[in-house]
Motif scaffolding. Structure first.
Motif, short mmCIF file in Angstrom:
data_model
loop_
_atom_site.label_atom_id
_atom_site.label_comp_id
_atom_site.label_asym_id
_atom_site.label_seq_id
_atom_site.Cartn_x
_atom_site.Cartn_y
_atom_site.Cartn_z
N ALA A 140 64.53 51.56 55.88
CA ALA A 140 64.22 52.99 55.87
C ALA A 140 65.40 53.88 55.51
CB ALA A 140 63.66 53.41 57.23
N THR A 141 66.55 53.29 55.23
CA THR A 141 67.68 54.12 54.83
C THR A 141 67.59 54.41 53.33
OG1 THR A 141 69.09 52.19 54.43
CG2 THR A 141 69.16 53.15 56.64
N GLY A 142 68.13 55.52 52.92
CA GLY A 142 68.10 55.88 51.50
C GLY A 142 66.86 56.67 51.13
N SER A 143 66.91 57.30 49.96
CA SER A 143 65.80 58.12 49.49
C SER A 143 64.66 57.23 48.98
CB SER A 143 66.27 59.05 48.36
OG SER A 143 66.55 58.27 47.20
N ASP A 144 63.49 57.82 48.89
CA ASP A 144 62.34 57.08 48.37
C ASP A 144 62.62 56.59 46.95
OD1 ASP A 144 60.86 57.42 50.68
OD2 ASP A 144 59.75 59.16 49.91
N PRO A 183 57.05 48.53 55.84
CA PRO A 183 58.01 47.79 56.66
C PRO A 183 57.34 46.63 57.38
CG PRO A 183 57.42 49.86 57.72
CD PRO A 183 56.78 49.87 56.35
N LEU A 184 58.05 45.54 57.47
CA LEU A 184 57.60 44.40 58.26
C LEU A 184 57.83 44.69 59.73
CD1 LEU A 184 56.56 41.47 57.83
CD2 LEU A 184 58.94 40.74 57.85
N ASP A 185 58.91 45.40 60.02
CA ASP A 185 59.28 45.77 61.38
C ASP A 185 59.49 47.28 61.41
OD1 ASP A 185 60.64 46.31 63.78
OD2 ASP A 185 61.57 44.32 63.78
N PRO A 186 58.70 48.02 62.18
CA PRO A 186 58.82 49.48 62.20
C PRO A 186 60.02 50.00 63.00
CG PRO A 186 57.13 48.81 63.74
CD PRO A 186 57.60 47.56 63.03
N THR A 206 64.02 50.70 64.29
CA THR A 206 65.16 51.35 63.63
C THR A 206 66.49 50.66 63.97
OG1 THR A 206 65.31 52.94 65.45
CG2 THR A 206 64.02 53.60 63.52
N SER A 207 66.41 49.48 64.54
CA SER A 207 67.63 48.75 64.87
C SER A 207 68.18 48.06 63.61
CB SER A 207 67.34 47.68 65.92
OG SER A 207 66.51 46.66 65.37
N PRO A 208 69.44 47.67 63.63
CA PRO A 208 69.97 46.92 62.48
C PRO A 208 69.17 45.64 62.19
CG PRO A 208 71.77 47.65 63.88
CD PRO A 208 70.49 47.97 64.61
N GLU A 209 68.66 45.00 63.24
CA GLU A 209 67.86 43.78 63.04
C GLU A 209 66.53 44.09 62.36
OE1 GLU A 209 70.79 43.37 66.17
OE2 GLU A 209 69.10 44.75 66.08
N ALA A 210 65.90 45.19 62.75
CA ALA A 210 64.64 45.60 62.11
C ALA A 210 64.89 45.93 60.64
CB ALA A 210 64.03 46.80 62.84
#
Length: 144
Positions: A76-80, A119-122, A124-128
């Protein structure tokens, strides 16, 4: 003389074993090539993941006319806009490796960039985020 009026039990339904394409679909559903942050190149772990996918496709015995969708994803980081471009590069990297290995026919495969849309994992952790930086490979089974 006593007559038994109980009808016989219905035979158990016959469950067919899944065909090779369905087996491959199930195998690929849990197989992803993962990428480092902001990277589209295959590191050592990703090469091993793609090679395992290559082995699964080859061992399925399916012919070269099977349709594949190679789908790139980002965290989820960065622009679309940036993430769509990055996920496209990731999908193309895996596509190119599988074509080079002779596993897929480029005429019967496409790349799809999803960016951060699926996303496979919703979380916001580094692991997700790490789980979401991936390429998935989908196979279309022909109708019987």
């Amino acid at each position: 003389m006593k007559v038994d009026a109980t009808p016989p039990a219905a035979p158990a339904p016959v469950v067919a074993a899944p065909g090779p394409c369905a087996v491959l679909q199930n195998r690929l559903a849990s197989s992803h090539a993962h990428f480092e942050l902001d990277r589209a190149n295959l590191n050592t772990a990703a090469v091993a993941e793609v090679d395992a996918i290559n082995g699964a496709i080859r061992s399925s015995g399916l012919g070269p006319s099977v349709e594949f969708s190679i789908e790139g994803h980002c965290d989820a980081t960065g622009s679309d806009e940036y993430n769509i471009a990055l996920s496209d590069r990731r999908a193309k990297t895996v596509f190119d490796r599988l074509v080079t290995l002779g596993t897929i026919n480029p005429i019967h495969a496409k790349t799809v960039p999803w960016g951060k849309q699926r996303p496979l994992d919703p979380g916001t952790s580094p692991e997700a985020y790490a789980r979401n930086r991936r390429v998935e490979i989908l196979v279309s089974c022909p109708a019987n």
